[in-house]
Design a protein around this motif. Structure first.
Motif, mmCIF file in Angstrom:
data_model
loop_
_atom_site.group_PDB
_atom_site.id
_atom_site.type_symbol
_atom_site.label_atom_id
_atom_site.label_comp_id
_atom_site.label_asym_id
_atom_site.label_seq_id
_atom_site.Cartn_x
_atom_site.Cartn_y
_atom_site.Cartn_z
ATOM 1 N N ARG A 37 0.823 -1.216 0.000
ATOM 2 C CA ARG A 37 0.000 0.000 0.000
ATOM 3 C C ARG A 37 0.864 1.276 0.000
ATOM 4 O O ARG A 37 0.366 2.352 -0.282
ATOM 5 C CB ARG A 37 -0.950 0.027 1.194
ATOM 6 N N TYR A 38 2.144 1.148 0.333
ATOM 7 C CA TYR A 38 3.016 2.326 0.403
ATOM 8 C C TYR A 38 3.791 2.581 -0.892
ATOM 9 O O TYR A 38 4.587 3.512 -0.969
ATOM 10 C CB TYR A 38 3.984 2.191 1.590
ATOM 11 N N LEU A 39 3.549 1.762 -1.902
ATOM 12 C CA LEU A 39 4.292 1.925 -3.169
ATOM 13 C C LEU A 39 4.048 3.295 -3.784
ATOM 14 O O LEU A 39 4.971 3.979 -4.236
ATOM 15 C CB LEU A 39 3.849 0.848 -4.177
ATOM 16 N N SER A 40 2.791 3.698 -3.811
ATOM 17 C CA SER A 40 2.425 4.969 -4.442
ATOM 18 C C SER A 40 3.082 6.148 -3.719
ATOM 19 O O SER A 40 3.619 7.062 -4.349
ATOM 20 C CB SER A 40 0.901 5.105 -4.433
ATOM 21 N N LEU A 41 3.052 6.108 -2.400
ATOM 22 C CA LEU A 41 3.638 7.188 -1.596
ATOM 23 C C LEU A 41 5.127 7.369 -1.912
ATOM 24 O O LEU A 41 5.588 8.475 -2.214
ATOM 25 C CB LEU A 41 3.455 6.878 -0.103
ATOM 26 N N ILE A 42 5.875 6.265 -1.871
ATOM 27 C CA ILE A 42 7.321 6.342 -2.090
ATOM 28 C C ILE A 42 7.621 6.725 -3.547
ATOM 29 O O ILE A 42 8.516 7.522 -3.836
ATOM 30 C CB ILE A 42 8.005 4.996 -1.737
ATOM 31 N N GLY A 43 6.849 6.162 -4.476
ATOM 32 C CA GLY A 43 7.050 6.499 -5.891
ATOM 33 C C GLY A 43 6.864 7.989 -6.136
ATOM 34 O O GLY A 43 7.645 8.614 -6.862
ATOM 35 N N LYS A 44 5.833 8.555 -5.511
ATOM 36 C CA LYS A 44 5.573 9.985 -5.718
ATOM 37 C C LYS A 44 6.639 10.862 -5.071
ATOM 38 O O LYS A 44 6.995 11.916 -5.594
ATOM 39 C CB LYS A 44 4.188 10.339 -5.160
ATOM 40 N N ILE A 45 7.162 10.416 -3.938
ATOM 41 C CA ILE A 45 8.259 11.166 -3.299
ATOM 42 C C ILE A 45 9.459 11.207 -4.244
ATOM 43 O O ILE A 45 10.069 12.252 -4.456
ATOM 44 C CB ILE A 45 8.648 10.515 -1.945
ATOM 45 N N GLY A 46 9.778 10.055 -4.851
ATOM 46 C CA GLY A 46 10.894 9.998 -5.806
ATOM 47 C C GLY A 46 10.661 10.904 -7.000
ATOM 48 O O GLY A 46 11.565 11.613 -7.450
ATOM 49 N N GLU A 47 9.429 10.905 -7.507
ATOM 50 C CA GLU A 47 9.092 11.783 -8.648
ATOM 51 C C GLU A 47 9.284 13.243 -8.270
ATOM 52 O O GLU A 47 9.853 14.030 -9.036
ATOM 53 C CB GLU A 47 7.632 11.556 -9.067
ATOM 54 N N ASN A 48 8.803 13.620 -7.092
ATOM 55 C CA ASN A 48 8.917 15.014 -6.651
ATOM 56 C C ASN A 48 10.378 15.437 -6.486
ATOM 57 O O ASN A 48 10.741 16.573 -6.794
ATOM 58 C CB ASN A 48 8.164 15.227 -5.334
ATOM 59 N N MET A 49 11.219 14.504 -6.012
ATOM 60 C CA MET A 49 12.639 14.839 -5.855
ATOM 61 C C MET A 49 13.263 15.131 -7.224
ATOM 62 O O MET A 49 14.040 16.067 -7.374
ATOM 63 C CB MET A 49 13.383 13.689 -5.173
ATOM 64 N N ALA A 50 12.893 14.323 -8.229
ATOM 65 C CA ALA A 50 13.456 14.534 -9.575
ATOM 66 C C ALA A 50 12.987 15.866 -10.143
ATOM 67 O O ALA A 50 13.761 16.616 -10.755
ATOM 68 C CB ALA A 50 13.029 13.398 -10.499
ATOM 69 N N GLN A 51 11.715 16.186 -9.915
ATOM 70 C CA GLN A 51 11.193 17.441 -10.457
ATOM 71 C C GLN A 51 11.805 18.653 -9.780
ATOM 72 O O GLN A 51 11.842 19.739 -10.345
ATOM 73 C CB GLN A 51 9.658 17.460 -10.345
ATOM 74 N N GLY A 52 12.327 18.454 -8.550
ATOM 75 C CA GLY A 52 12.925 19.568 -7.821
ATOM 76 C C GLY A 52 14.422 19.687 -8.015
ATOM 77 O O GLY A 52 15.050 20.562 -7.414
ATOM 78 N N LEU A 53 15.020 18.822 -8.846
ATOM 79 C CA LEU A 53 16.478 18.887 -9.073
ATOM 80 C C LEU A 53 16.887 20.262 -9.577
ATOM 81 O O LEU A 53 16.280 20.795 -10.518
ATOM 82 C CB LEU A 53 16.890 17.847 -10.117
ATOM 83 N N ALA A 54 17.925 20.819 -8.949
ATOM 84 C CA ALA A 54 18.314 22.188 -9.291
ATOM 85 C C ALA A 54 18.945 22.291 -10.682
ATOM 86 O O ALA A 54 18.572 23.141 -11.477
ATOM 87 C CB ALA A 54 19.272 22.719 -8.238
ATOM 88 N N ASN A 55 19.887 21.423 -10.954
ATOM 89 C CA ASN A 55 20.618 21.525 -12.215
ATOM 90 C C ASN A 55 20.541 20.221 -12.990
ATOM 91 O O ASN A 55 21.371 19.337 -12.817
ATOM 92 C CB ASN A 55 22.094 21.866 -11.961
ATOM 93 N N TYR A 56 19.526 20.105 -13.825
ATOM 94 C CA TYR A 56 19.410 18.905 -14.648
ATOM 95 C C TYR A 56 18.902 19.317 -16.020
ATOM 96 O O TYR A 56 17.853 19.950 -16.135
ATOM 97 C CB TYR A 56 18.440 17.900 -14.002
ATOM 98 N N ASN A 57 19.669 18.973 -17.027
ATOM 99 C CA ASN A 57 19.338 19.429 -18.375
ATOM 100 C C ASN A 57 18.545 18.426 -19.192
ATOM 101 O O ASN A 57 18.163 18.707 -20.317
ATOM 102 C CB ASN A 57 20.631 19.766 -19.139
#
Lengths: 150, 110
Positions: free
Chosen positions: A16-36
């Protein structure tokens, strides 16, 4: 300026926690400061890798025991993404996991998880750690010159 | 898991109404597909328009359905694959196995 993010989270050994952790990972990628590269694609890949690694730990390493826990560590910098998933079970032999699901195996219902992880990450290692095991997955976030996302 | 089933005579359309089709909920889709096969529905369209994320367990359930349909001389067609779902089919080469359509209507017309 330092541009690295480290996150550590412990979850019960339940899907049941798969979605939660997956979304946290997605949010971290979207917040990356320097990624081209293609940020959306990277976010989706991280969600996929986290989901596959967690399911592997929940069902195989921890034998679907709901009383066990899984520790997830995500380290992300401009240079590299490192995901570590710690289980507390008997583990498994990474080398005995079925490989690419092509040809006659393409219609197998199981066995794609680690193949998918290996396809999306640069290195995958499974080893003893903290009285259990850790699946350590790394991916370079530095793109070759002139390349935008892979 | 939320899904809607629509009987179009010779073909049953299963609309999966979830953002994720993963190890947590894909077993429920497998149960529904097995129920349909047992009730004699062998030609299915599974619409994944609302599914933004699929994992290997979700793929495995679709493969199970494909094999079940083939055994009964029926078919499973897929429609509405979003970006992550499409890339997972390509990564595992399953896009070569399934008949994939952009919409339910185009799958019905095929």
């Amino acid at each position: 300026m330092k541009n690295s993010v480290a996150l550590e989270i412990t979850i019960p050994n339940q899907t049941r926690y798969l979605s939660l952790i997956g979304k946290i990972g997605e949010n971290m990628a979207q917040g990356l400061a320097n990624y081209n590269g293609d940020r959306e694609r990277l976010a989706s890949q991280i969600n996929t890798v986290l989901t596959e690694a967690l399911v592997n730990a929940i069902r195989h390493a921890n034998s679907a025991d709901p009383s066990k826990e899984i520790l997830v560590r995500i380290n992300m910098s401009d240079k590299e993404l490192a995901i570590r998933v710690f289980d507390s079970g008997k583990g498994f032999d990474l080398n005995n996991v079925p490989g690419p699901c092509f040809n006659q195996d393409i219609l197998d219902e199981k066995g794609r998880g680690l193949f998918i992880i290996r396809s999306l990450m640069d290195s995958v290692v499974y080893k003893k750690a903290n009285g259990g095991n850790v699946l350590e997955m790394k991916k370079s976030l530095r793109l070759p010159r002139g390349k935008h996302g892979s | 898991m939320k899904f809607k089933t629509e009987d179009n005579g010779n073909v049953v359309v299963v609309f999966v109404k979830e953002e994720r089709l993963d190890a947590h909920n894909s077993g429920e889709l497998k149960t529904e597909l097995n129920r349909l096969f047992e009730s004699g529905s062998i030609n299915l369209i599974i619409d994944l328009k609302d599914v933004l994320f699929i994992d290997s367990s979700g793929l495995g359930v679709l493969v199970s359905g494909y094999k079940n349909a083939s055994t009964k001389m029926g078919s499973i067609k897929l429609s509405g694959l979003q970006a992550q779902v499409k890339s997972m089919f390509e990564l595992t080469r399953l896009h070569r196995v399934f008949d994939i359509f952009s919409t339910v209507d185009s799958a019905l017309e095929s």
